[in-house]
Structure formats: C-alpha cells, structure tokens
Design an enzyme around this catalytic site. Structure first.
Site, PDB file in Angstrom:
ATOM      1  N   HIS A  36      27.342  -0.277  -1.653  1.00  0.00           N
ATOM      2  CA  HIS A  36      26.757  -1.439  -0.997  1.00  0.00           C
ATOM      3  C   HIS A  36      27.509  -1.788   0.286  1.00  0.00           C
ATOM      4  O   HIS A  36      28.704  -1.564   0.394  1.00  0.00           O
ATOM      5  CB  HIS A  36      26.781  -2.657  -1.930  1.00  0.00           C
ATOM      6  N   THR A  95       0.806  -1.213   0.000  1.00  0.00           N
ATOM      7  CA  THR A  95       0.000   0.000   0.000  1.00  0.00           C
ATOM      8  C   THR A  95       0.842   1.268   0.000  1.00  0.00           C
ATOM      9  O   THR A  95       0.309   2.361  -0.133  1.00  0.00           O
ATOM     10  CB  THR A  95      -0.953   0.028   1.212  1.00  0.00           C
ATOM     11  N   GLU A 143      16.488  -3.449   1.664  1.00  0.00           N
ATOM     12  CA  GLU A 143      17.844  -3.076   2.037  1.00  0.00           C
ATOM     13  C   GLU A 143      17.871  -2.651   3.498  1.00  0.00           C
ATOM     14  O   GLU A 143      16.841  -2.357   4.099  1.00  0.00           O
ATOM     15  CB  GLU A 143      18.359  -1.934   1.157  1.00  0.00           C
ATOM     16  N   GLU A 191      31.621  -6.671  -8.012  1.00  0.00           N
ATOM     17  CA  GLU A 191      32.114  -5.406  -7.466  1.00  0.00           C
ATOM     18  C   GLU A 191      33.137  -5.696  -6.381  1.00  0.00           C
ATOM     19  O   GLU A 191      33.352  -6.850  -5.999  1.00  0.00           O
ATOM     20  CB  GLU A 191      30.967  -4.558  -6.928  1.00  0.00           C
TER      21      GLU A 191
END
Length: 278
Positions: free
Chosen positions: A236, A6, A87, A198
């Site tokens: 990250h 929502t 995350e 990475e």
C-alpha cells in the site's frame, strides 16, 4: 450507485452487491449513458443521475490509473459520492475529495479499500458476501485481503460480524481507526472488535491512545508487515516506514500497552478473539 458499471470488474461486483440485497439505483460509466445492466440504468455521470451534485451511497470500482488532466479526473469525481474501492488516486486529489466531503457532512470509506458490509443486510464493495455471518464482532482493517481472512476465521469459529469496514491503505483516507472504533464502542450490536493495521504512519498508535482512554469492549489486533525492512513500501502507498517511524514493533507495543489482545500471526486472529471473549 456504482461507477465503472459496464466494465468487467464493475459488472461482477455490482451484480454481487445486488444479489446480496443492496439496492443498486444506478450505474455511471462515461459514454455509456442510456444503457442498462441487470435492469440498473446507466448514466454518463453522477450529476446526470442526481440532477445536481449531492452525496449518494455508492461504490467506485475503477482499478487502473487514468491519464492526468488539468481538472479532477473521473475517478476523483466518483470518490465524492463513493465508498471508494478506487486505487491510484493522486494524493493532492484525495486531499481535495476529503475536504469537499467533510464540508458537506458526508462519510468517505477508503480509498483503496474493499468497502463496508453489514452481514445479511447490505454490502457496498468488493468483499465476498458468502464468508460473512451476522453476529457481534466488528472488523476494521487497512488490509483488504486480511479483512476477508479475519472474517472467514471468525465465521468458521461461529463468531458472526456486526459490520466490517475496510479503511484502506492510502496515506489520505476518509474514515480512520478511531472513527470506526468510536462507532463500534457505541453500537449495542457489537460485542468486540478486530483491528488489523500495518506498517507506516501513526494510525495504529492513535487508535491505541483512543482505546486506552475510551474503549469499553475487547479489541483483538494484528499488524501487517512485521518483517518489512525500513524504507520499503509493502503493497500500500501508506505502508512505508519513514525516518524510523511507523514500524510494526512500535505499533504492536502501543496496542498491547492499551490492552489490545495481539494475535501472533494472521492465522490466529479468530482464535485470539475466541480467547479474548473467554
């Protein structure tokens, strides 16, 4: 299922997944049970939708950290059933989630990833569906943004994708490079693979070892963070060089030594794949 349905982010990506053809059976937003969005019923929790806790193909789209609590928070619980876009999940919580799912034979994609898509069939995540094209190139990436960049280049060059998987950039994750490489290696519809890594950790070196020993198909690689100074986190949580280990140079050397075709820049991923396929 989708979590946070929502909210604006949840609504946007839920609608996009549904329009792409993904079957959305329910949404979960605490306190919004009994409502609906796009004719998708909303429940207060996964348990209330399922009747009992069990794995359900899902996407978790909460983006902001929640206040810490003595027990698992909402986002951590959502990961138990999710392809986790989420995350900011605390490392200890993610360790518990990963162990819980492993014990039950459930596959976790993520966290901190764009999700997974098989073009023309199903997308569970936040990737833009329109840039994908059905084809034979598999894509695995720790970087969400570069997943889209690589896919767009491939599509523009006429090379569609079999499946694209964002494994995420957190220190504790579900699927890793080797897990997905193994699947692509056995997949009759995958002709070659793009691997985007990475800095930080040793996942790329592990992938290089596996590729050298087992991979039967061409692999094109690129490593993000080649200009990163030692000790600096680059975006990250898992992208940090520690103790002189996990540098881009080490990863490039390992992958190249395994026969991977390394793209000189992110703008050359598609062209490098075209050359690798002859």
């Amino acid at each position: 299922m989708t979590q946070g349905i929502t909210g604006a982010t949840g609504q946007f990506h839920t609608k996009a997944c549904k329009e792409y053809g993904t079957r959305m059976v329910a949404g979960v937003t605490p306190g919004k049970g009994g409502t609906s969005f796009e004719d998708i019923p909303v429940f207060d929790s996964v348990e209330k939708r399922c009747g009992r806790p069990r794995p359900t193909p899902a996407s978790s789209t909460c983006r902001r950290p929640l206040p810490p609590t003595p027990s698992w928070n909402r986002r951590t619980r959502a990961c138990l059933w999710s392809s986790a876009i989420t995350e900011g999940v605390p490392v200890q919580d993610m360790m518990r989630v990963k162990r819980y799912l492993k014990e039950r034979g459930t596959v976790l994609v993520g966290p901190n990833c764009p999700g997974v898509i098989t073009p023309g069939e199903c997308k569970i995540g936040i990737m833009p569906g329109h840039i994908h094209k059905r084809g034979t190139i598999g894509v695995i990436s720790r970087s969400g943004t570069l997943t889209y960049e690589a896919v767009d280049q491939l599509t523009r060059l006429g090379m569609g994708q079999s499946t694209c998987v964002g494994i995420g950039g957190d220190p504790i994750r579900g699927l890793n490079f080797v897990d997905v490489l193994d699947r692509f290696n056995d997949d009759d519809e995958t002709e070659a693979v793009v691997l985007i890594g990475e800095i930080g950790g040793s996942a790329e070196q592990d992938a290089a070892d596996w590729i050298r020993a087992h991979m039967k198909k061409p692999v094109v690689g690129f490593i993000v963070g080649q200009t990163a100074p030692p000790g600096k986190r680059m975006g990250h949580a898992g992208a940090i060089i520690s103790g002189g280990k996990g540098t881009a140079a080490e990863k490039v050397e390992a992958l190249r030594g395994a026969g991977v075709h390394m793209a000189p820049s992110p703008a050359d991923i598609g062209q490098t794949m075209k050359e690798a396929l002859g």
